[in-house]
Write an enzyme that holds these catalytic residues in place. Structure first.
Site, PDB file in Angstrom:
ATOM      1  N   ASP A  47      19.676  22.870  -1.825  1.00  0.00           N
ATOM      2  CA  ASP A  47      20.071  24.151  -2.434  1.00  0.00           C
ATOM      3  C   ASP A  47      20.124  24.015  -3.962  1.00  0.00           C
ATOM      4  OD1 ASP A  47      22.363  22.637  -2.637  1.00  0.00           O
ATOM      5  OD2 ASP A  47      23.712  24.161  -1.836  1.00  0.00           O
ATOM      6  N   SER A  48      19.847  22.808  -4.465  1.00  0.00           N
ATOM      7  CA  SER A  48      19.670  22.631  -5.916  1.00  0.00           C
ATOM      8  C   SER A  48      18.520  23.502  -6.416  1.00  0.00           C
ATOM      9  CB  SER A  48      19.383  21.162  -6.248  1.00  0.00           C
ATOM     10  OG  SER A  48      18.293  20.672  -5.477  1.00  0.00           O
ATOM     11  N   ASP A  86      18.840  22.184   3.490  1.00  0.00           N
ATOM     12  CA  ASP A  86      20.226  22.190   3.018  1.00  0.00           C
ATOM     13  C   ASP A  86      20.898  23.522   3.351  1.00  0.00           C
ATOM     14  OD1 ASP A  86      22.239  20.890   1.724  1.00  0.00           O
ATOM     15  OD2 ASP A  86      21.390  21.080  -0.288  1.00  0.00           O
ATOM     16  N   GLU A 118      27.561  19.948   3.282  1.00  0.00           N
ATOM     17  CA  GLU A 118      28.528  19.235   2.436  1.00  0.00           C
ATOM     18  C   GLU A 118      29.900  19.148   3.114  1.00  0.00           C
ATOM     19  OE1 GLU A 118      28.578  21.052  -1.447  1.00  0.00           O
ATOM     20  OE2 GLU A 118      26.447  20.678  -1.768  1.00  0.00           O
ATOM     21  N   GLU A 185      27.152  11.254  -3.352  1.00  0.00           N
ATOM     22  CA  GLU A 185      26.780  11.726  -4.690  1.00  0.00           C
ATOM     23  C   GLU A 185      27.873  11.419  -5.715  1.00  0.00           C
ATOM     24  OE1 GLU A 185      25.103  15.658  -4.900  1.00  0.00           O
ATOM     25  OE2 GLU A 185      25.232  15.717  -7.083  1.00  0.00           O
TER      26      GLU A 185
HETATM   27  O1  KIV Z   1      20.687  20.175  -3.222  1.00  0.00           O
HETATM   28  C1  KIV Z   1      20.268  19.020  -3.453  1.00  0.00           C
HETATM   29  O2  KIV Z   1      19.190  18.835  -4.020  1.00  0.00           O
HETATM   30  C2  KIV Z   1      21.087  17.900  -3.014  1.00  0.00           C
HETATM   31  C3  KIV Z   1      20.664  16.513  -3.388  1.00  0.00           C
HETATM   32  C4  KIV Z   1      20.461  16.268  -4.793  1.00  0.00           C
HETATM   33  C5  KIV Z   1      21.435  15.483  -2.698  1.00  0.00           C
HETATM   34  O3  KIV Z   1      22.050  18.108  -2.361  1.00  0.00           O
END
Ligand code: KIV
Length: 290
Positions: A47-48, A86, A118, A185
């Site tokens: 979700d980044s 994610d 998470e 993380e």
């Molecule tokens: O959302 C993401 O990209 C992540 C990773 C960097 C672990 O959770």
């Protein structure tokens, strides 16, 4: 013959054999193809993408539909890497049934092979339900960006003894709940190593030192595209952002100066059609002048 897909079981076997797991984020086809060609084991549609691609300040506004759009693109493109999707903020925290349905959508509609979410102990019940339903789950503890408003400026988690022990208990709870791997993380390396040594499932570190069983970074940070490349735990292996800026400014200059497109970039008519076309144009122009 198609290469066989990396499975959650393969990752566990890699840990047992002391082989390090390579993971990266991927949000689209070109990235997935580059990562696959390099033999990356796990592609996380993180979700980044909210901050990296969509222009949000945090990951909080990212929706299931936005995630699905990118999960589908990566799943259509990856043949060998394990594709992990994610779960975005509030897609799994409020209600267990909704959490299960959303996780299922990533496999059923998105084509992913696993999901990530998470939280430690607090997420264990949702994880158990998913695993029981046949959905492989990757955990994520330490700094969890969906709780950025709780952490504030305290990015590194587990710095004192109590926090480190809580982290270890969370990791054990996730393993017990059925996770096949856990992202750690922004955790001190001593803590990450201690956690990794006490789990059977692999840990995938990001800002957690070399004691983890694998590593993950955001693709854009690794190739030096965007602000993330300057973070302490990132090692940029290229300066693609600068290369792209230069390419686009060269293109803009060429268009303005008439240097692009050149003759070799244009299509032509066959000679016979061209002669006829010129004749027609000449007659049309002469008629207009009468
Ligand atoms: O959302 C993401 O990209 C992540 C990773 C960097 C672990 O959770």
């Amino acid at each position: 013959m198609l290469p066989s897909r990396v499975t959650p079981g393969d990752l566990r076997a890699m840990k047992a054999e002391g082989k390090r797991i390579v993971a990266l984020t991927a949000y689209d086809r070109p990235t997935a193809e580059i990562c696959e060609a390099a033999g990356v084991d796990v592609l996380l549609v993180g979700d980044s993408l909210g901050n990296v691609l969509l222009g949000y300040e945090t990951t909080l506004p990212v929706t299931m539909e936005e995630m699905l759009h990118h999960v589908k693109a990566v799943a259509r493109s990856a043949r060998r890497s394990l594709v992990v999707a994610d779960l975005p903020f509030l897609s799994y925290q409020a209600d267990l049934a909704e959490a299960l349905r959303n996780a299922g959508r990533f496999l059923k509609e998105g084509g992913a092979q696993a999901v990530k979410l998470e939280g430690g102990d607090r997420s264990a019940e949702a994880i158990e339900r998913m695993v029981t339903a046949g959905i492989p789950v990757m955990g994520h503890i330490g700094y969890t960006p969906q709780s950025s408003h709780v952490f504030g400026k305290n990015v590194v988690q587990g710095r004192d003894v109590d926090a480190a022990l809580t982290l270890l208990n969370d990791a054990l709870a996730l393993e017990e709940a059925g996770c096949f791997a856990i992202v750690l993380e922004c955790v001190p390396r001593e803590v990450a190593q201690a956690v990794s040594e006490r789990l059977v499932i692999p840990t995938i570190g990001i800002g957690a030192g070399a004691g983890c069983d694998g590593q993950i970074l955001v693709f854009h940070d690794v190739v030096g595209w965007g602000a993330g490349a300057t973070l302490k735990f990132v090692k940029p292996y290229a300066q693609i952002g600068e290369t792209l800026r230069q390419a686009v400014s060269d293109y803009a200059r060429d268009v303005r100066e008439g240097a692009f497109p050149a003759a070799e970039h244009a299509f032509t008519m066959p000679a016979e059609a061209r002669a006829l076309f010129e004749q027609e144009l000449a007659e049309l122009d002469a008629g207009c002048g009468e």
